[in-house]
Design an enzyme around this catalytic site. Structure first.
Site, mmCIF file in Angstrom:
data_model
loop_
_atom_site.group_PDB
_atom_site.id
_atom_site.type_symbol
_atom_site.label_atom_id
_atom_site.label_comp_id
_atom_site.label_asym_id
_atom_site.label_seq_id
_atom_site.Cartn_x
_atom_site.Cartn_y
_atom_site.Cartn_z
ATOM 1 N N ARG A 1 -25.860 -4.885 7.929
ATOM 2 C CA ARG A 1 -26.326 -5.378 9.234
ATOM 3 C C ARG A 1 -25.696 -6.724 9.586
ATOM 4 O O ARG A 1 -25.629 -7.081 10.763
ATOM 5 C CB ARG A 1 -27.856 -5.490 9.259
ATOM 6 C CG ARG A 1 -28.442 -6.590 8.418
ATOM 7 C CD ARG A 1 -29.963 -6.682 8.523
ATOM 8 N NE ARG A 1 -30.470 -7.835 7.813
ATOM 9 C CZ ARG A 1 -30.763 -7.866 6.525
ATOM 10 N NH1 ARG A 1 -30.610 -6.770 5.800
ATOM 11 N NH2 ARG A 1 -31.225 -8.969 5.958
ATOM 12 N N ASP B 1 -33.243 -13.290 -7.860
ATOM 13 C CA ASP B 1 -33.161 -13.264 -6.403
ATOM 14 C C ASP B 1 -33.831 -14.478 -5.765
ATOM 15 O O ASP B 1 -33.304 -15.578 -5.781
ATOM 16 C CB ASP B 1 -33.750 -11.952 -5.894
ATOM 17 C CG ASP B 1 -33.474 -11.717 -4.404
ATOM 18 O OD1 ASP B 1 -32.772 -12.526 -3.796
ATOM 19 O OD2 ASP B 1 -33.962 -10.719 -3.856
ATOM 20 N N HIS C 1 -30.645 -4.469 -4.977
ATOM 21 C CA HIS C 1 -31.911 -3.866 -4.546
ATOM 22 C C HIS C 1 -31.827 -2.331 -4.551
ATOM 23 O O HIS C 1 -32.469 -1.691 -5.361
ATOM 24 C CB HIS C 1 -32.379 -4.376 -3.175
ATOM 25 C CG HIS C 1 -32.596 -5.841 -3.118
ATOM 26 N ND1 HIS C 1 -33.474 -6.507 -3.959
ATOM 27 C CD2 HIS C 1 -32.032 -6.783 -2.331
ATOM 28 C CE1 HIS C 1 -33.439 -7.793 -3.687
ATOM 29 N NE2 HIS C 1 -32.575 -7.998 -2.711
ATOM 30 N N HIS D 1 -28.266 -11.875 -9.773
ATOM 31 C CA HIS D 1 -28.476 -12.094 -8.333
ATOM 32 C C HIS D 1 -29.403 -13.282 -8.125
ATOM 33 O O HIS D 1 -30.600 -13.220 -8.389
ATOM 34 C CB HIS D 1 -29.088 -10.852 -7.686
ATOM 35 C CG HIS D 1 -29.120 -10.934 -6.189
ATOM 36 N ND1 HIS D 1 -27.979 -10.949 -5.418
ATOM 37 C CD2 HIS D 1 -30.158 -10.999 -5.305
ATOM 38 C CE1 HIS D 1 -28.306 -11.014 -4.141
ATOM 39 N NE2 HIS D 1 -29.622 -11.057 -4.039
ATOM 40 N N GLU E 1 -32.505 -2.746 1.143
ATOM 41 C CA GLU E 1 -33.701 -3.428 0.659
ATOM 42 C C GLU E 1 -34.902 -3.078 1.526
ATOM 43 O O GLU E 1 -36.037 -3.021 1.034
ATOM 44 C CB GLU E 1 -33.473 -4.940 0.668
ATOM 45 C CG GLU E 1 -34.647 -5.749 0.154
ATOM 46 C CD GLU E 1 -34.403 -7.244 0.152
ATOM 47 O OE1 GLU E 1 -35.294 -7.984 -0.306
ATOM 48 O OE2 GLU E 1 -33.316 -7.673 0.601
ATOM 49 N N HIS F 1 -30.298 -16.578 -5.250
ATOM 50 C CA HIS F 1 -30.151 -17.444 -4.085
ATOM 51 C C HIS F 1 -30.844 -18.752 -4.474
ATOM 52 O O HIS F 1 -32.075 -18.864 -4.374
ATOM 53 C CB HIS F 1 -30.827 -16.858 -2.853
ATOM 54 C CG HIS F 1 -30.309 -15.512 -2.439
ATOM 55 N ND1 HIS F 1 -29.025 -15.320 -1.995
ATOM 56 C CD2 HIS F 1 -30.913 -14.292 -2.380
ATOM 57 C CE1 HIS F 1 -28.854 -14.053 -1.683
ATOM 58 N NE2 HIS F 1 -29.985 -13.400 -1.914
ATOM 59 N N HIS G 1 -26.084 -6.679 -0.614
ATOM 60 C CA HIS G 1 -27.470 -6.262 -0.429
ATOM 61 C C HIS G 1 -27.462 -4.853 0.174
ATOM 62 O O HIS G 1 -26.807 -4.616 1.191
ATOM 63 C CB HIS G 1 -28.195 -7.176 0.560
ATOM 64 C CG HIS G 1 -28.480 -8.542 0.039
ATOM 65 N ND1 HIS G 1 -28.218 -9.681 0.772
ATOM 66 C CD2 HIS G 1 -29.029 -8.972 -1.115
ATOM 67 C CE1 HIS G 1 -28.598 -10.757 0.089
ATOM 68 N NE2 HIS G 1 -29.092 -10.351 -1.068
ATOM 69 N N ARG H 1 -38.603 -14.229 5.984
ATOM 70 C CA ARG H 1 -37.246 -14.702 6.271
ATOM 71 C C ARG H 1 -37.249 -15.941 7.153
ATOM 72 O O ARG H 1 -36.380 -16.824 7.007
ATOM 73 C CB ARG H 1 -36.436 -13.581 6.934
ATOM 74 C CG ARG H 1 -34.956 -13.907 7.035
ATOM 75 C CD ARG H 1 -34.153 -12.739 7.555
ATOM 76 N NE ARG H 1 -34.411 -12.485 8.967
ATOM 77 C CZ ARG H 1 -33.587 -11.772 9.742
ATOM 78 N NH1 ARG H 1 -32.493 -11.238 9.237
ATOM 79 N NH2 ARG H 1 -33.879 -11.577 11.022
ATOM 80 N N HIS I 1 -22.864 -9.664 2.756
ATOM 81 C CA HIS I 1 -24.293 -9.934 2.780
ATOM 82 C C HIS I 1 -25.085 -8.642 2.916
ATOM 83 O O HIS I 1 -26.016 -8.379 2.151
ATOM 84 C CB HIS I 1 -24.673 -10.890 3.904
ATOM 85 C CG HIS I 1 -26.142 -11.164 3.934
ATOM 86 N ND1 HIS I 1 -27.034 -10.353 4.624
ATOM 87 C CD2 HIS I 1 -26.898 -12.122 3.335
ATOM 88 C CE1 HIS I 1 -28.257 -10.790 4.434
ATOM 89 N NE2 HIS I 1 -28.205 -11.882 3.669
#
Length: 436
Positions: A203, A313, A262, A55, A228, A57, A225, A78, A200
Site C-alpha cells: 500500500r 517489531d 507478519h 524485525h 498484517e 522499529h 510488511h 498508528r 514498507h
C-alpha cells in the site's frame, strides 16, 4: 585466543554438558564436549547461540504502555506512532535507539534487523547528511555492542493511489530512483553492520517501484510488511485484482533473500506462493497481539517451505524467547491442539533463521567457523527449576539471561550491560519525547 567453558551448551545436535569453545578473532575455532573447565572463562547455565531480532522499529519502543486500556485497532494505534515519529531527530533517535538496542542485548539478542523508514526532517526535507537517521541507528547498535542489518525502507505513498501526507513525508524519497540514490550514499564501514532493503508494504510502494527496489536489492536481504491487516488485503484486491502476495510475486519480489513480515492474513494460495519461492516469514506475535492483528498460519508456512524467524517489531515486549513461545501457544489457542513446534524449532526461529533472514549466515549456531555469540541462561532461576535442559528454549525468558558474548566480546555480565544503562537511557529518551 579466548576459551569459554559452558556448564551446558546447545550445539547443532542439541544440548550437551561441559562444552569448551576456543575463540579467535570473534570466531569459534574448536568445540570440545565433556571438557574440563581449566582456566577458561566460565559461562554458567545453558548457553544458547545468539538470538536475532529480525524485525525492529526502534522508535516504536517509546509507545510501550500508551493507552493500554483504550479500545481501538491498528489504525488508531498508528496515529500515536506518527506522534513519536514527528518528534525525533538524529540526536534523539540515537539516544532512544541506544537504549532499545541495549535492552535487546540484555535479552540475549546479538543481531537486529532495523526496518528503517524514518529518513528525513519535517515536511520531507533532507538532512545535510541524507542518511543521518540511519547513521544514528548504526552508532546506537555500535554503542550497545550488537550487530545490525539496516533494512533501508522505501516508503512512497499514503495508500493505494494516495500521496504521502503529514508525517509520512518524513518517510518518503519521492520515488524509487531517489530512494536508491540516497541508499547508495550510505557507507557501511563496520564488520558488525550490513545494509539491506525493504518495501514498507504494497500500500505504501507502487507496484513499479516494488520491482525497482527488488532489483536494487539483488543478493541483499529484502524485507516487506505483508498482509498484517485484512484492510490491506481488501484494498489491494480493489486496486490490483490480486492479493498482496500475488502482487509481490508479479513484481519479482519473492525469493530466498526476501522475508515477509507478519503474513497474518493469507489465502491458501498465498501460503503456497511463499513456500514455493522459499520466501521467509518473520512472525512478531507479541506485537500482533498488542495491535489486535490476528494469528498467522505459522505451521502451514513452515510445511510449505518458508523459514520462520522472529521480531519484536513495536517492542511491546523485547524478548525473543517469549516471541518463540508465543508462536506455539497462539497456535494451540487457535487450533485447540498442542505440539506444533518443538523446543529446537523454536530456538532456530529465534537464532539461526533470524540471522539468515538478516544476511548473517555465519551466526546463530554454536559450531566451528561460526561467530562466537553466546547467551548464558540461568538454570537456577525459579522459572527454570526442574526444567530439563532440552526444554529451555520453550520455557526460559529474557530475564533469565545472565551473560551475553557477541563476536567473542562480553557485552552483558551478570545480567548487566557493561556499557549502557538501558533503563536510564530509555527513561530519559522517552521522557524527552513526551515533553511538550
Amino acid at each position: 585466543m579466548t576459551t569459554f567453558w559452558c556448564e551446558w551448551a546447545w550445539l547443532p545436535q542439541g544440548p550437551r554438558p561441559g562444552v569448551r569453545f576456543d575463540v579467535e578473532r570473534g570466531r569459534i575455532t574448536a568445540v570440545s564436549v565433556d571438557a574440563p573447565a581449566g582456566g577458561a572463562e566460565r559461562l554458567p547455565g545453558m548457553v544458547l547461540p545468539g538470538l536475532a531480532n529480525a524485525h525492529s522499529h526502534a522508535f516504536h519502543r517509546a509507545l510501550r504502555g500508551w493507552d493500554t486500556g483504550a479500545r481501538g485497532t491498528f489504525w488508531t494505534w498508528r496515529e500515536q506512532m506518527y506522534q513519536v515519529a514527528e518528534a525525533l531527530d538524529p540526536d534523539s533517535y540515537h539516544r532512544l535507539a541506544r537504549g532499545v538496542y541495549a535492552e535487546m542485548a540484555l535479552a540475549g539478542i546479538t543481531c537486529v534487523g532495523e526496518f528503517h523508514y524514518l529518513h528525513h526532517a519535517a515536511g520531507g526535507a533532507r538532512y545535510a547528511d541524507p542518511n543521518a537517521m540511519g547513521e544514528a541507528l548504526v552508532q546506537a547498535a555500535r554503542d550497545a555492542g550488537i550487530r545490525l542489518t539496516l533494512l533501508d525502507t522505501c516508503y512512497l505513498a499514503g495508500g493505494f493511489g494516495r500521496e504521502a501526507a503529514g508525517v509520512q513525508q518524513r518517510f518518503s524519497d519521492g520515488d524509487a530512483a531517489r530512494w536508491a540514490e540516497r541508499v547508495e550514499e550510505f557507507t557501511v564501514d563496520s564488520e558488525r553492520v550490513r545494509l539491506g532493503a525493504a518495501v514498507h508494504s504494497v500500500r505504501a510502494v507502487p507496484s513499479e517501484a516494488i520491482t525497482e527496489v527488488a532489483g536494487w536489492a539483488r543478493e541483499a536481504p529484502l524485507h516487506v510488511h505483508l498482509s498484517e491487516q485484512r484492510a490491506e488485503n481488501e484494498a489491494c484486491l480493489a486496486a490490483h485484482g490480486c492479493t498482496p502476495t500475488q502482487l509481490l510475486e508479479s513484481c519479482g519480489a519473492l525469493g530466498p533473500n526476501t522475508t515477509a513480515v507478519h503474513a497474518t492474513h493469507l489465502a491458501a494460495e498465498d501460503v503456497a506462493l511463499l513456500g514455493r519461492s522459499r520466501t521467509g516469514v518473520c512472525l512478531c506475535p507479541t506485537t500482533e497481539a498488542d495491535l489486535a492483528d490476528g494469528i498467522g498460519p505459522a505451521p502451514q508456512l513452515r510445511v510449505a517451505g518458508s523459514g520462520l524467524s522472529l521480531g519484536s517489531d513495536g517492542h511491546s515486549v523485547i524478548d525473543l524467547l517469549a516471541e518463540a513461545q508465543a508462536v506455539e501457544s497462539y497456535q494451540r489457542l487457535a487450533t485447540e491442539t498442542r505440539g506444533h513446534h518443538d523446543a529446537a524449532a523454536l530456538l532456530d526461529m529465534a537464532a539461526g533463521a533470524g540471522h539468515r533472514s538478516l544476511g548473517w549466515t555465519d551466526a546463530g549456531r554454536l559450531e566451528v567457523g561460526a561467530r562466537a555469540d553466546f547467551v548464558a541462561v540461568d538454570l537456577g532461576s525459579t522459572r527454570l527449576a526442574g526444567t530439563e535442559p532440552g526444554a529451555v528454549p520453550a520455557v526460559a525468558r529474557a530475564d533469565d539471561v545472565r551473560e551475553v558474548v557477541v563476536d567473542g566480546e562480553r557485552v552483558v555480565q551478570d545480567g548487566r550491560h557493561r556499557a549502557v544503562d538501558a533503563a536510564r537511557e530509555l527513561r530519559d529518551a522517552i521522557a524527552d519525547l513526551r515533553t511538550p
